[in-house]
Write an enzyme that holds these catalytic residues in place. Structure first.
Site, PDB file in Angstrom:
ATOM      1  CG  ASP A  12      -1.845   1.220   1.243  1.00  0.00           C
ATOM      2  OD1 ASP A  12      -2.522   1.443   0.219  1.00  0.00           O
ATOM      3  OD2 ASP A  12      -1.884   1.959   2.233  1.00  0.00           O
ATOM      4  CB  SER A  13       0.118   4.739  -0.919  1.00  0.00           C
ATOM      5  OG  SER A  13      -1.120   4.825  -0.231  1.00  0.00           O
ATOM      6  CB  CYS A  75      -2.665   0.980  -2.732  1.00  0.00           C
ATOM      7  SG  CYS A  75      -2.810   2.714  -3.110  1.00  0.00           S
ATOM      8  CD  GLU A 152      -2.994   9.101   6.308  1.00  0.00           C
ATOM      9  OE1 GLU A 152      -2.134   9.977   6.448  1.00  0.00           O
ATOM     10  OE2 GLU A 152      -2.907   8.173   5.470  1.00  0.00           O
ATOM     11  CB  CYS A 187     -10.287   4.972  -0.605  1.00  0.00           C
ATOM     12  SG  CYS A 187      -8.886   5.753   0.231  1.00  0.00           S
ATOM     13  CG  HIS A 189      -7.155   6.089   4.406  1.00  0.00           C
ATOM     14  ND1 HIS A 189      -6.308   5.458   3.524  1.00  0.00           N
ATOM     15  CD2 HIS A 189      -6.374   6.866   5.201  1.00  0.00           C
ATOM     16  CE1 HIS A 189      -5.070   5.842   3.770  1.00  0.00           C
ATOM     17  NE2 HIS A 189      -5.087   6.695   4.774  1.00  0.00           N
TER      18      HIS A 189
HETATM   19  N1  DGL Z   1      -4.143   3.839  -0.317  1.00  0.00           N
HETATM   20  C1  DGL Z   1      -4.812   4.853  -1.104  1.00  0.00           C
HETATM   21  C2  DGL Z   1      -6.011   4.214  -1.817  1.00  0.00           C
HETATM   22  O1  DGL Z   1      -6.542   3.218  -1.399  1.00  0.00           O
HETATM   23  C3  DGL Z   1      -5.252   6.036  -0.251  1.00  0.00           C
HETATM   24  C4  DGL Z   1      -4.101   6.879   0.274  1.00  0.00           C
HETATM   25  C5  DGL Z   1      -3.275   7.525  -0.815  1.00  0.00           C
HETATM   26  O2  DGL Z   1      -3.809   8.380  -1.559  1.00  0.00           O
HETATM   27  O3  DGL Z   1      -2.106   7.174  -0.934  1.00  0.00           O
HETATM   28  O4  DGL Z   1      -6.434   4.734  -2.817  1.00  0.00           O
END
Ligand code: DGL
Length: 274
Positions: A12-13, A75, A152, A187, A189
């Site tokens: 993930d990012s 992600c 976050e 997403c 989050h």
């Molecule tokens: N992990 C990203 C997603 O699921 C969200 C956070 C980011 O923009 O890096 O799209």
């Protein structure tokens, strides 16, 4: 030779993919997990296809070098923009979050109208739209860029988040989509906002969480290609986790626990050279 537990690499990012890891560990407890969070370079949600593809393939190679026998791209942005590039670059099976989410949404919808929320980049890629249209769905995608920083910040049950989310959903469930009966959380989050979204989404809406759907797909794939036979000792083992983060280890531990739902312990800093 003792049987080896499979190692699943999760990418993930940043921290958000821990929502996917949480679902995976619950459904596939007989595995070890290595997780790569590219925290130094997040957010991906506002970046270009080229940049996200380059970052994500680098991370995928890293996870493979550390023993991942399968990669889960947790992600949504990386999956939407670069799943093909990651799959091409990898030599192990790769599973992203978009197809499982779309599949579950199509199964859940009665009237074939679906709303998807995600980052700017995920929405601009139309990956969910294509996946849903391929299943005969009519879809509307809505970017909700303020939700990632709010989550976050830990504001998952906060009046400001509620107002912001309500504005986004009002805009999404409009223009012919007033009666859409599925909301896809596109997403990493957003699963943390599920209780809030349940409260404010139209009452007839089913919420589909791509994290849950992806864990289901991984579990089915591993059932079809069975895991190595485990010893009783290994079976008793709870999943073992190892984390790699490209920014502060301390911050990863602190924020990560919120997303994973339990303490994040074994974290190692990684400096990926471009
Ligand atoms: N992990 C990203 C997603 O699921 C969200 C956070 C980011 O923009 O890096 O799209």
């Amino acid at each position: 030779m003792p049987p080896r537990r499979p190692t699943i690499g999760v990418f993930d990012s940043g921290f958000g993919g821990l929502t996917v890891l949480r679902e995976l560990a619950a459904l596939v407890p007989d595995a070890d997990y290595i997780y790569f969070g590219d925290t130094a370079r997040l957010p991906y949600g506002s970046k270009s296809v080229e940049t996200v593809a380059r970052y994500a393939t680098g991370a995928a190679h890293y996870l493979e070098r550390h023993g991942a026998g399968m990669l889960v791209i947790a992600c949504n942005t990386a999956t939407a923009l670069a799943l093909d590039r990651i799959t091409e670059a990898a030599s192990v099976p790769v599973i992203g979050v978009v197809e499982p989410g779309a599949e579950r949404a199509a199964a859940a919808s009665q009237n074939r109208k679906v709303v998807v929320i995600g980052t700017e980049a995920t929405v601009a890629s139309h990956a969910y739209l294509r996946a849903l249209q391929a299943r005969g769905m009519d879809a509307k995608e809505k970017a909700c860029p303020l939700l990632v920083p709010l989550v976050e910040e830990g504001w998952v049950e906060h009046p400001v988040t509620e107002v912001v989310a309500q504005i986004y959903l009002n805009e999404a469930f409009a223009g012919g989509f007033e009666h859409a009966d599925v909301l896809v959380l596109g997403c990493t989050h957003y699963p943390l906002l599920k209780p809030l979204l349940h409260r404010i989404a139209p009452a007839h809406v089913t919420i589909v969480d791509s994290a849950e759907s992806t864990a289901q797909v991984v579990s089915e794939q591993l059932r079809r290609s069975p895991l190595p036979i485990l010893t009783d000792e290994e079976r008793r083992h709870t999943p073992r986790f190892k984390f790699f983060a490209t920014d502060s280890v301390e911050k990863f531990r602190r924020l990560g626990a919120r997303f994973l739902g339990h303490p994040v312990e074994d974290v190692q800093h990684v400096d990926l050279k471009e």
